[in-house]
Design a protein around this motif. Structure first.
Motif, mmCIF file in Angstrom:
data_model
loop_
_atom_site.group_PDB
_atom_site.id
_atom_site.type_symbol
_atom_site.label_atom_id
_atom_site.label_comp_id
_atom_site.label_asym_id
_atom_site.label_seq_id
_atom_site.Cartn_x
_atom_site.Cartn_y
_atom_site.Cartn_z
ATOM 1 N N SER A 828 -1.655 0.761 6.365
ATOM 2 C CA SER A 828 -0.582 -0.210 6.130
ATOM 3 C C SER A 828 -0.462 -1.109 7.343
ATOM 4 O O SER A 828 -1.122 -0.899 8.364
ATOM 5 N N GLY A 881 -0.313 -6.242 0.386
ATOM 6 C CA GLY A 881 0.391 -5.147 0.990
ATOM 7 C C GLY A 881 -0.405 -3.853 0.961
ATOM 8 O O GLY A 881 -1.557 -3.828 0.522
ATOM 9 N N PRO A 882 0.218 -2.750 1.422
ATOM 10 C CA PRO A 882 1.629 -2.629 1.789
ATOM 11 C C PRO A 882 1.903 -3.104 3.222
ATOM 12 O O PRO A 882 1.114 -2.850 4.127
ATOM 13 N N THR A 915 2.114 -5.089 -4.016
ATOM 14 C CA THR A 915 2.627 -3.740 -4.191
ATOM 15 C C THR A 915 4.132 -3.711 -3.977
ATOM 16 O O THR A 915 4.650 -4.366 -3.061
ATOM 17 N N ARG A 917 5.592 -1.472 -2.664
ATOM 18 C CA ARG A 917 5.814 -0.729 -1.426
ATOM 19 C C ARG A 917 5.953 -1.664 -0.227
ATOM 20 O O ARG A 917 6.131 -1.191 0.894
ATOM 21 N N ASN A 918 5.836 -2.962 -0.412
ATOM 22 C CA ASN A 918 6.178 -3.886 0.668
ATOM 23 C C ASN A 918 7.662 -3.733 0.951
ATOM 24 O O ASN A 918 8.488 -3.954 0.060
ATOM 25 N N ASN A 1068 0.522 3.742 -6.727
ATOM 26 C CA ASN A 1068 1.819 3.902 -6.061
ATOM 27 C C ASN A 1068 2.802 4.734 -6.877
ATOM 28 O O ASN A 1068 4.012 4.650 -6.671
ATOM 29 N N HIS A 1147 1.435 5.731 2.667
ATOM 30 C CA HIS A 1147 1.209 4.438 2.030
ATOM 31 C C HIS A 1147 -0.032 4.441 1.142
ATOM 32 O O HIS A 1147 -0.520 3.376 0.763
ATOM 33 N N TYR A 1149 -2.303 4.374 -2.000
ATOM 34 C CA TYR A 1149 -2.131 3.840 -3.345
ATOM 35 C C TYR A 1149 -2.178 4.970 -4.379
ATOM 36 O O TYR A 1149 -1.505 4.919 -5.395
#
Length: 1389
Positions: A828, A881-882, A915, A917-918, A1068, A1147, A1149
């Motif tokens: 990440s 991302g992330p 993503t 997850r950002n 994710n 992080h 995927y």
């Protein structure tokens, strides 16, 4: 510099003990360079002088008679006496010689550190022999005493050439030659690290590329200094500050109000200008036709009588002015301006005057010229010098003349030859009159860099210099909006100069189709196994050969390890070089490791400046270097701009036309071809493309090809990256991405060898081993401003940016990952403790190839702009991302009617995945942020704003510091896949704030090209999301990457026949996350469905499981945990659950086991379009609901949000004080503004009563020590200004309303640092920064005054603290991080 401190009783520069230079056993040339050579053997005692006459007879073996013995004793005694006499004479000669050596000349003392003091040297005055080939070899150790010219000079086999020096620096030696070759134990010395050269030495490299009379030397070519195996090159000029920073801004023209020039023919009468004595601004201009109009004469009288004392007035006659010039006007000119000539003016007489109102005759400068035959024989010229209240000198000039029958008059107000630069370092003793300097651009265009010659300046302090002429552009010299934007100022001149003699224009094969000037300069090349090379404080000019490879100003060519690892006792370095106006790079490091490059300036070059060549160069350290004005070159595709890229096709395959944007356009000031190198404290201050570019070679290239089988550059951890600054670059300040093509052009790939290639992905691991733990690449203390496109673009694995400042970039910072499925799974990128400024108070200069000029910034004033007037400026850009953005501050993001300017934005026209997850947290948005985030709208730059990445834009607001709602997600307003009824619409953002859990499903298809995918959430069937896929249309496989709210159901439809194979990957997903999906197929389709886990690193599959069928959706819902599917043939929907059965780390995927997938293989003969929406709804419609309740709006301010530091400086060891002054005049109050205050380090101190507010801050600690208000300037305030402010205080003053007694305040500001008492007669508000503590005043002292509609508004300054110049007690020695890191980099820790 790193020099040996080892003790030795021998001189450094002496001949070796024997003429044959015997080396110790096992000696390898170039591997050991002793600091001190062994001494010469002592000379034996001089032999006795042979007696005249025949030699004495041998003694007979038999016994001599007594008489003979007596004679023998007498003879022996005499011989001994003669021997003693000879010995005495010899000793006397020896002592005399010793005295001479010790005294040398001019009383100079022998210094064992000085190479020219070596007693073994012979004086050498060869003169000018331009056709002579000179060879200095074994036994020849010479001291060059005077200028010389040779065809060539070869120093070999232990020979030595040393330039003579003198104590007073009076030597001036120029050596002109076509080349100098040093090899096999030979040496060339000019000065030494401990005995720097004081005189002026020049080496001029002669020759043309087409001169066949001078043959090329193998490896070296022509026009060079070459150091081959065993050679020594030691050049050490006088030590000087190589480059510094401005500490006070220099406006264009040198005057904040700009200069003024006016000239006109036939401007009859008296032309007048009124100039402000405090600012040099022209306040008023008019022509009074006193030749024809008596009324104009009266108007002139009235004006002169109305002007206040102190104003500067300048007059110039055009044509004639006396016919109607009234006596009252003459009297006013005499009394107010002190004129001596006005009463005697004649018809068509030329007259010019500059004076100060009320100053009398002593303040008046005037001149007259008689008119005869329509000519005055020259100008009547009057001029005077003045000083602004800020201490800036300026001249006011008026002139009048008749010339060739034309009357000419004019005025000029300028600062020519009066501009003084304030610098960070003490340079006065070493930056000398006549030296050349360059000031870097602090705007978007690198072409605003300016060269100047220094002038004598007896009034300057140790940190000031005066320049010839005046600047064309503004150059910032302060911290602006928290970011250090001070211009670099570099000294170009050195007392040792190596330069190429050039032709007046381009010729031959020197790329004349691209350049109109000669590009065949000199070059310095160092090859492997050299004995010793150290260069310091040397100037290299007109060096490099654009038409030849491997011909650079300084080139370490395949030297291997050049530090202690390579056996060099004294690690190799270059320090304090000035490389300017070069024709091919600045300094090239080629297959060379461990080199230290320090304090070196590279200015105005073609092609990459500081250049690592083959991708295997490692452990090199760049410390405190400056590169600026890096122009495109021709050698490599990455050197070329668009024109050169498409024009040069000699190395592409057949008819291939290169693509500039993907193959070229990468010329950089620092071109770093391997990450294992160190950059500390450098400045990249203007390149056509990038300031610093890290590029990754998959294999060694060029001459190094095959030396290293695989570079593993992409996996190699980043070296030290600390405190570097990048600005005024067109493409990007910092660029970490891409590789180069490592194969020759072919039919399969017609691109040129070493062109830019998009295959590399930086993912650093321990020991460059992907099976070992990741090593985060840390970008620490990066300052990036005024880069046209990007402050920084960084692609790769674990990368951290910390303590960095970004300002005035098109896009401040953009991260990119390495694809849909990252090769470095789990990596990440993070930004922490950083500052982003959209549009700062540095408004730039509308000139110097800046293309765009328009309104902007918090003050809504005209300014230079990046890219275009309409370009959407973004601080932090989310691409895929992330990424994590935390503890950072945003300021100065104000949209305008022409453009969207947002703190957080997204990559434009994005086809790629994003993503959820950002995540963003602990952010601070200053009041000058008008748009926190923006998701785009159809129009310019965004086009239709309908690509897959555009539609799926999203980020996680972890703590609500962006939205005010904790643990929410922000997405596109029209994306109903992520919404629920409680979401909050933010129409200004074109966004929506929602609660929930979000993940991605990658939908990969095979055998159905050019399909669009339409996804409907069952709760919002009327608002499907249509995706076109990330691959090009027509590709046999396609991939769609939607973001879905977990625990919801969706249907998927196609724009054509359904694909025969679909793979659904869970990205994710956390364990037990699920979605229910229905895929549209023709009713007669049959299926084979299988679940598996794909380990992408090993490309293996696990847990392969077939799906079974159920008879209804209700039954499927009851068996969510089982691998089942239901096909509703009446509707055409294949229903199945996508559920994560394994957990996910960090992080990553995919899960810890791999990527969980469902593969659907469909068999059907139908070719019909598979869109089941009409049948699916309302049958499968559901009532919208929130899976996760929406949190309440936060009512508390964000704690510990934003960056902790207020200032992001290139000198992080210096503390700064943030100050803001908001004065308030009566007109502002009438308009509804009621705020007046002084802020110190974010602590705001308001005041509400009319009058004056003064705050005193201790200049050493930064603590507020006093604050007081005064209603008017009276005795109390006067006494306070005189005695009430402690020494070593920063004095801040603001006003409110119409303060009484401003005029009386003026003289009391002089002790606080203003250059003179300002004229505050008509001023309505004042903001003042002063210093109580002595002379000279700090360069930041400033007075701002408002009048009429010119409101001051909020004024901000950042002031350095704890300086010795303030009288502060020097703090305890602090550990400077940059110096500690330098020690670590070069192995001294």
């Amino acid at each position: 510099m790193p020099t040996s401190n080892g003790s030795s009783r021998f001189p450094v520069f002496v001949a070796p003990p024997h003429g044959n230079h015997q080396r110790s056993p096992g000696y390898v040339p170039g591997r050991v360079a002793p600091v001190r050579s062994p001494p010469p053997a002592k000379a034996p005692p001089p032999p006795p002088i042979k007696p005249h006459g025949p030699p004495p007879d041998r003694r007979p073996a038999v016994r001599l008679s007594e008489e003979n013995q007596r004679r023998e004793r007498a003879r022996s005694l005499k011989q001994r006496k003669n021997t003693l006499i000879c010995f005495g004479v010899s000793m006397g000669a020896f002592l005399l010689t010793l005295i001479l050596i010790l005294s040398l000349k001019s009383g100079e003392v022998l210094d064992e550190n000085c190479p020219d003091h070596n007693p073994s040297l012979s004086s050498w005055n060869p003169g000018h022999q331009p056709e002579k080939v000179v060879v200095i070899s074994r036994g020849q150790l010479v001291r060059l005493e005077s200028s010389a010219t040779f065809k060539s000079l070869t120093i070999r086999s232990g020979g030595q050439v040393v330039f003579a020096d003198s104590v007073d620096g009076s030597k001036n030696i120029t050596l002109r030659t076509h080349h100098i070759l040093i090899e096999d134990g030979a040496a060339l010395h000019i000065g030494a690290p401990k005995c720097r050269y004081r005189s002026h030495a020049s080496i001029a490299l002669m020759g043309r590329s087409d001169n066949k009379a001078v043959p090329e030397v193998p490896v070296l070519g022509r026009k060079f200094i070459g150091v081959m195996g065993g050679g020594t090159l030691e050049l050490h000029g006088a030590e000087r500050v190589s480059w510094s920073l401005l500490t006070r801004s220099v406006p264009a023209s040198g005057l904040a109000t700009g200069d003024y020039t006016f000239q006109r023919n036939f401007s009859r009468g008296i032309n007048l200008r009124v100039v402000d004595q405090d600012t040099a601004a022209v306040l008023f201009g008019e022509r009074y036709d006193t030749h024809e109009s008596r009324n104009d004469s009266r108007r002139l009288t009235q004006l002169l009588r109305s002007l206040p004392d102190g104003r500067i007035v300048t007059l110039a006659v055009g044509d004639s002015a006396v016919k109607s010039l009234l006596d009252e006007t003459k009297k006013a000119i005499e009394e107010k301006l002190g004129s001596r000539f006005v009463y005697d003016l004649k018809y068509r007489q030329a007259w010019a005057l500059v004076s100060v109102v009320g100053g009398g005759n002593v303040s008046c400068s005037e001149d007259v010229r008689e008119h005869e035959n329509h000519d005055t024989g020259g100008r009547a010229r009057a001029a005077q010098n003045f000083t602004t209240v800020d201490g800036v000198g300026f001249s006011v000039t008026a002139y009048s003349e008749w010339k060739n029958g034309f009357p000419i008059s004019g005025f000029q107000v300028d600062a020519v030859d009066q501009v003084i630069l304030n610098l960070q370092d003490e340079v006065q003793q070493t930056w000398l009159p006549g030296n050349q300097i360059v000031i870097a651009s602090t705007d978007y265009s690198m072409h605003q860099a300016e060269e100047f010659t220094l002038l004598p300046c007896p009034q300057c302090t140790r940190r000031q210099v005066r320049i010839r002429g005046k600047p064309q552009y503004g150059h910032v010299g302060e911290i602006v909006d928290g970011v250090d934007m001070r211009a670099e100022v570099a000294l170009l001149s050195r007392n040792i100069l190596v330069y190429g003699e050039m032709e007046n224009s381009c010729y031959g094969n020197n790329k004349c189709q691209f350049y109109n000037h000669d590009t065949y300069g000199g070059h310095v090349k160092i090859t492997s196994n050299f004995s010793s090379v150290h260069l310091s404080h040397v100037e290299l000019k007109n060096m490099g050969q654009q038409g030849e490879n491997s011909r650079y100003p300084i080139h370490f060519h395949m030297c291997g390890d050049v530090d202690q690892r390579g056996g060099y006792w004294e690690p190799t370095y270059v320090d304090g070089l000035s490389i300017h106006h070069s024709f091919s790079r600045c300094l090239a490091i080629h297959a060379t490791n461990g080199l230290l490059v320090k304090n070196t300036v590279g200015y105005d070059t073609l092609g990459h400046c500081f250049f690592l060549e083959d991708g295997i160069e490692q452990r090199n350290t760049f410390y405190h270097n400056l590169g600026l004005l890096t122009r495109p070159g021709t050698l490599l595709p990455t050197d070329r701009n668009e024109t050169l890229c498409t024009a040069i096709k000699d190395k592409v395959y057949r008819g291939h036309t290169p693509s500039p944007s993907t193959e070229c356009k990468a010329v950089s000031t620092f071109w770093i071809a391997n990450p294992n190198n160190n950059l500390i404290g450098n400045a990249a201050a203007g390149s056509q493309d990038a300031g610093i570019w890290f590029v990754f070679h998959s294999s060694s290239t060029g001459d190094s090809h095959g030396l290293v089988p695989e570079t593993k550059a992409e996996l190699t951890p980043l070296g030290i990256f600390y405190n570097n600054r990048v600005h005024s670059n067109f493409k990007a300040g910092l660029f970490i991405d891409k590789g180069v093509k490592t194969t020759n052009a072919s039919a399969a790939d017609p691109r040129e060898y070493l062109c830019l290639d998009n295959s590399a992905r930086f993912r650093p691991h321990q020991n460059a081993d992907p099976s070992r733990p990741r090593v985060a690449a840390v970008i620490d203390t990066l300052i990036s401003f005024k880069n046209n496109d990007l402050g920084a673009w960084i692609r790769g694995g674990d990368i951290v940016i910390q303590s960095s400042g970004f300002a005035d970039n098109g896009v401040g910072l953009s991260f990119a990952s390495d694809g849909s499925y990252p090769k470095d799974e789990g990596s990440s990128q993070e930004v922490i403790q950083s500052l982003f400024v959209g549009e700062s108070r540095n408004r730039g200069t509308n000139a110097g190839q800046n293309k765009y000029w328009g309104l902007g910034g918090a003050d809504a004033k005209m300014r230079t702009l990046p890219r275009n007037r309409t370009f959407p400026i973004r601080g932090f850009q989310i691409y895929d991302g992330p990424v994590r953005l935390t503890q950072s501050t945003f300021r100065g993001f104000i949209p305008t009617p022409e453009r969207y300017t947002s703190a957080v934005g997204f990559n434009l026209k994005n086809t790629w995945q994003l993503t959820p997850r950002n995540n963003l947290s602990k952010l601070s948005f200053q009041p000058t942020v008008g748009l926190r985030t923006f998701f785009g709208r159809p129009g310019q730059w965004f086009e239709d704003n309908d690509l897959d990445g555009d539609k799926n834009s999203i980020f996680h607001d972890v703590d609500g510091s962006v939205t005010g709602y904790t643990d929410t997600y922000v997405g596109r307003l029209d994306n109903f896949l992520i919404q629920h009824p409680s979401c909050v619409n933010m129409s200004q953002w074109n966004g929506v704030i929602c609660s929930g859990r979000y993940s991605q499903v990658y939908v990969q298809t095979l055998g159905a090209p050019s399909l669009s995918l339409s996804i409907s959430r069952d709760e919002y069937p009327y608002a499907p999301l249509v995706l076109r896929g990330i691959n090009s249309q027509g590709a046999q496989s396609q991939q769609y990457q939607p973001i879905l709210m977990m625990s919801k159901s969706y249907t998927l439809h196609w724009s054509g026949p359904a694909p025969r194979e679909v793979v659904l990957s869970l990205i994710n997903f956390d364990q037990d996350d699920w979605v229910l999906v229905g895929l549209c197929y023709p009713s007669g389709t049959t299926f084979q469905i299988m679940g598996d886990i794909n380990d992408r690193q090993s490309n293996t599959f696990d847990e392969l499981t077939d799906y079974g069928t159920v008879s209804s959706l209700a039954e499927l819902e009851k068996k969510q945990l089982e691998r089942k599917y239901f096909f509703d043939r009446t509707v055409g929907l294949l229903w199945l659950y996508l559920r994560a059965r394994h957990g996910r780390d960090g992080h990553s995927y995919c899960s810890t086991r791999g990527c969980e997938r469902v593969k659907v293989m469909a068999t059907t003969s139908s070719k019909q379009t598979c869109n089941c929406s009409a049948k699916a709804y309302p049958k499968y419609s559901r009532t919208p609901s929130a899976a996760v309740p929406m949190p309440p709006l936060n009512t508390q301010s964000c704690k510990n949000c934003g960056a902790h530091q207020l200032v992001f400086s290139s000198e992080p060891w210096t503390s700064y004080l943030q100050t803001q002054i908001k004065s308030l005049c009566s007109q502002e109050q009438q308009r509804g503004d009621n705020s007046s205050f002084i802020t110190v380090n974010e602590a705001t101190m308001p005041f509400f009563q009319p009058g004056y507010f003064l705050v005193s801050v201790d200049a050493c600690s930064g603590k507020v020590i006093k604050k007081t208000t005064f209603a008017k300037m009276g005795a109390k305030m006067e006494e306070y200004l005189k005695t009430g402010i402690p020494k070593r205080s920063i004095v801040l003053m603001a006003t409110r309303g119409q303060p009484e007694g401003l005029v009386e305040v003026a003289p009391h500001l002089v002790p606080f640092g203003v250059a003179k008492a300002p004229d505050l007669q008509s001023k309505e508000s004042v903001a003042f920064w002063g210093f109580q503590g002595g002379s000279p005043p700090p360069p930041w002292v400033s007075l701002q005054a408002g009048q009429g509609s010119e409101f001051l508004g909020l004024q901000e300054r950042y002031l350095p603290l704890s300086l010795e110049a303030y009288g502060c007690t020097p703090p305890a020695p602090q550990t400077r991080k940059d110096l500690e890191l330098l020690k670590k980099a070069i192995g001294q820790q």
